[in-house]
Design a protein around this motif. Structure first.
Motif, PDB file in Angstrom:
ATOM      1  N   SER A  88       0.662  -1.069   0.367  1.00 59.53           N
ATOM      2  CA  SER A  88      -0.047   0.317  -0.125  1.00 59.53           C
ATOM      3  C   SER A  88       0.847   1.382  -0.177  1.00 59.53           C
ATOM      4  O   SER A  88       0.511   2.233  -0.779  1.00 59.53           O
ATOM      5  N   LEU A  89       2.039   1.333   0.877  1.00 57.00           N
ATOM      6  CA  LEU A  89       2.847   2.328   0.861  1.00 57.00           C
ATOM      7  C   LEU A  89       3.595   2.498  -0.396  1.00 57.00           C
ATOM      8  O   LEU A  89       3.623   3.752  -0.894  1.00 57.00           O
ATOM      9  N   VAL A  90       3.900   1.508  -0.893  1.00 57.41           N
ATOM     10  CA  VAL A  90       4.845   1.615  -2.304  1.00 57.41           C
ATOM     11  C   VAL A  90       3.552   2.328  -3.439  1.00 57.41           C
ATOM     12  O   VAL A  90       3.909   3.090  -4.185  1.00 57.41           O
ATOM     13  N   VAL A  91       2.492   1.710  -3.444  1.00 59.65           N
ATOM     14  CA  VAL A  91       1.509   1.974  -4.469  1.00 59.65           C
ATOM     15  C   VAL A  91       1.035   3.582  -4.123  1.00 59.65           C
ATOM     16  O   VAL A  91       1.297   4.478  -5.210  1.00 59.65           O
ATOM     17  N   ILE A  92       0.991   4.211  -3.106  1.00 53.69           N
ATOM     18  CA  ILE A  92       0.601   5.388  -2.500  1.00 53.69           C
ATOM     19  C   ILE A  92       1.838   6.256  -2.752  1.00 53.69           C
ATOM     20  O   ILE A  92       1.746   7.395  -3.570  1.00 53.69           O
ATOM     21  N   GLY A 146      -3.770   2.263   8.905  1.00 54.20           N
ATOM     22  CA  GLY A 146      -2.281   2.609   8.452  1.00 54.20           C
ATOM     23  C   GLY A 146      -2.346   3.048   7.321  1.00 54.20           C
ATOM     24  O   GLY A 146      -1.693   3.998   6.781  1.00 54.20           O
ATOM     25  N   VAL A 147      -3.078   2.497   6.207  1.00 54.73           N
ATOM     26  CA  VAL A 147      -3.213   2.899   4.873  1.00 54.73           C
ATOM     27  C   VAL A 147      -3.748   4.314   4.775  1.00 54.73           C
ATOM     28  O   VAL A 147      -3.215   5.131   4.024  1.00 54.73           O
ATOM     29  N   LEU A 148      -4.840   4.634   5.692  1.00 58.03           N
ATOM     30  CA  LEU A 148      -5.376   5.905   5.427  1.00 58.03           C
ATOM     31  C   LEU A 148      -4.349   6.956   6.035  1.00 58.03           C
ATOM     32  O   LEU A 148      -4.079   7.831   5.521  1.00 58.03           O
ATOM     33  N   GLY A 196       7.793   6.230   7.792  1.00 53.73           N
ATOM     34  CA  GLY A 196       8.302   4.877   8.445  1.00 53.73           C
ATOM     35  C   GLY A 196       7.740   4.546   9.812  1.00 53.73           C
ATOM     36  O   GLY A 196       7.508   3.556   9.892  1.00 53.73           O
ATOM     37  N   SER A 197       7.308   5.604  10.498  1.00 53.95           N
ATOM     38  CA  SER A 197       6.821   5.384  11.933  1.00 53.95           C
ATOM     39  C   SER A 197       5.442   4.992  11.708  1.00 53.95           C
ATOM     40  O   SER A 197       5.110   4.030  12.430  1.00 53.95           O
ATOM     41  N   THR A 198       4.653   5.096  10.633  1.00 52.16           N
ATOM     42  CA  THR A 198       3.245   4.905  10.624  1.00 52.16           C
ATOM     43  C   THR A 198       3.449   3.312  10.154  1.00 52.16           C
ATOM     44  O   THR A 198       2.517   2.485  10.500  1.00 52.16           O
ATOM     45  N   LEU A 199       4.370   3.198   9.193  1.00 52.12           N
ATOM     46  CA  LEU A 199       4.430   1.684   8.807  1.00 52.12           C
ATOM     47  C   LEU A 199       4.770   0.828   9.864  1.00 52.12           C
ATOM     48  O   LEU A 199       4.308  -0.296  10.063  1.00 52.12           O
ATOM     49  N   ALA A 200       5.797   1.080  10.779  1.00 50.03           N
ATOM     50  CA  ALA A 200       6.022   0.529  11.816  1.00 50.03           C
ATOM     51  C   ALA A 200       4.903   0.325  12.879  1.00 50.03           C
ATOM     52  O   ALA A 200       4.803  -0.875  13.401  1.00 50.03           O
ATOM     53  N   THR A 201       4.179   1.252  13.106  1.00 46.70           N
ATOM     54  CA  THR A 201       3.141   1.199  13.998  1.00 46.70           C
ATOM     55  C   THR A 201       1.901   0.442  13.381  1.00 46.70           C
ATOM     56  O   THR A 201       1.407  -0.515  14.141  1.00 46.70           O
ATOM     57  N   LEU A 239      -3.080  10.150   4.031  1.00 46.51           N
ATOM     58  CA  LEU A 239      -3.145  11.301   4.594  1.00 46.51           C
ATOM     59  C   LEU A 239      -1.822  12.140   4.598  1.00 46.51           C
ATOM     60  O   LEU A 239      -1.746  13.373   4.296  1.00 46.51           O
ATOM     61  N   LEU A 240      -0.654  11.495   5.178  1.00 47.19           N
ATOM     62  CA  LEU A 240       0.603  12.133   5.143  1.00 47.19           C
ATOM     63  C   LEU A 240       1.052  12.553   3.671  1.00 47.19           C
ATOM     64  O   LEU A 240       1.539  13.660   3.502  1.00 47.19           O
ATOM     65  N   VAL A 241       0.742  11.645   2.902  1.00 45.65           N
ATOM     66  CA  VAL A 241       1.167  11.940   1.506  1.00 45.65           C
ATOM     67  C   VAL A 241       0.580  13.004   0.847  1.00 45.65           C
ATOM     68  O   VAL A 241       1.051  13.907   0.296  1.00 45.65           O
ATOM     69  N   PHE A 242      -0.795  13.131   1.292  1.00 43.81           N
ATOM     70  CA  PHE A 242      -1.814  14.327   0.489  1.00 43.81           C
ATOM     71  C   PHE A 242      -1.336  15.505   1.325  1.00 43.81           C
ATOM     72  O   PHE A 242      -0.991  16.569   0.738  1.00 43.81           O
TER      73      PHE A 242
END
Length: 174
Positions: free
Chosen positions: A22-26, A67-69, A50-55, A73-76
């Motif tokens: 999901s992170l790679v696609v976003i 997590g995906v949301l 990175g912190s969000t992925l770990a959490t 949100l961070l990328v937006f």
């Protein structure tokens, strides 16, 4: 302490690849600018991702969808701030810092060093890492907006004085 249960391990094995994908696609959809480290703001967003992925991977209380949301949100927000900063000098000045000249024609600029909380030892380490043997032969050292030190060997433009970066290759126009 070393092992709780198989459910936790299974969750990591299922959620891990899905969260990563999901992170790679976003990130691919959002473009190259999202992960650049051009300034401290960009670095903060990268660390937050990175912190969000770990959490998302390790916290049983955070669902994959949450997590995906959070990634989205961070990328937006990163996209919105960088979009605004390109179009508004006010936003740009709030988010980004300016490069600072720390050494010019072999002479340390002590006020700039003090203002930026950089020591001569740190500048000398940057010079050594770039292969500079003699401080006097260095044209300039610039503290970049991302916190890195750029070493310019050779001659610098005479108009570059006392921390002003007008006419330095790649410096932003004033």
């Amino acid at each position: 302490m070393l092992f709780d249960d198989w459910t936790g391990l299974g969750r990591v094995l299922v959620v891990g690849p899905l969260a990563y994908l999901s992170l790679v696609v976003i990130l691919r959809v959002s473009g190259k600018r999202t992960l650049t480290k051009l300034n401290a703001f960009d670095l903060t967003v990268t660390v937050a991702l990175g912190s969000t992925l770990a959490t998302t991977l390790l916290s049983k209380s955070v669902a994959l969808a949450e997590g995906v949301l959070a990634f989205a949100l961070l990328v937006f927000l990163q996209f919105a701030i960088t979009w605004l900063s390109v179009r508004s000098s006010t936003v740009g000045h709030l988010v980004k810092s300016e490069p600072t000249l720390l050494l010019h024609r072999g002479r340390f600029l002590d006020r700039a060093l003090r203002d930026q909380r950089v020591t001569r030892v740190e500048v000398l380490a940057a010079l050594r890492s770039q292969g500079a043997v003699d401080v006097a032969s260095v044209g300039a050292v610039v503290l970049e907006t991302d916190g890195s030190l750029s070493v310019m060997t050779g001659k610098t433009d005479p108009s570059v004085e006392s921390g002003t970066l007008r006419n330095v290759v790649g410096a932003p126009p004033e």
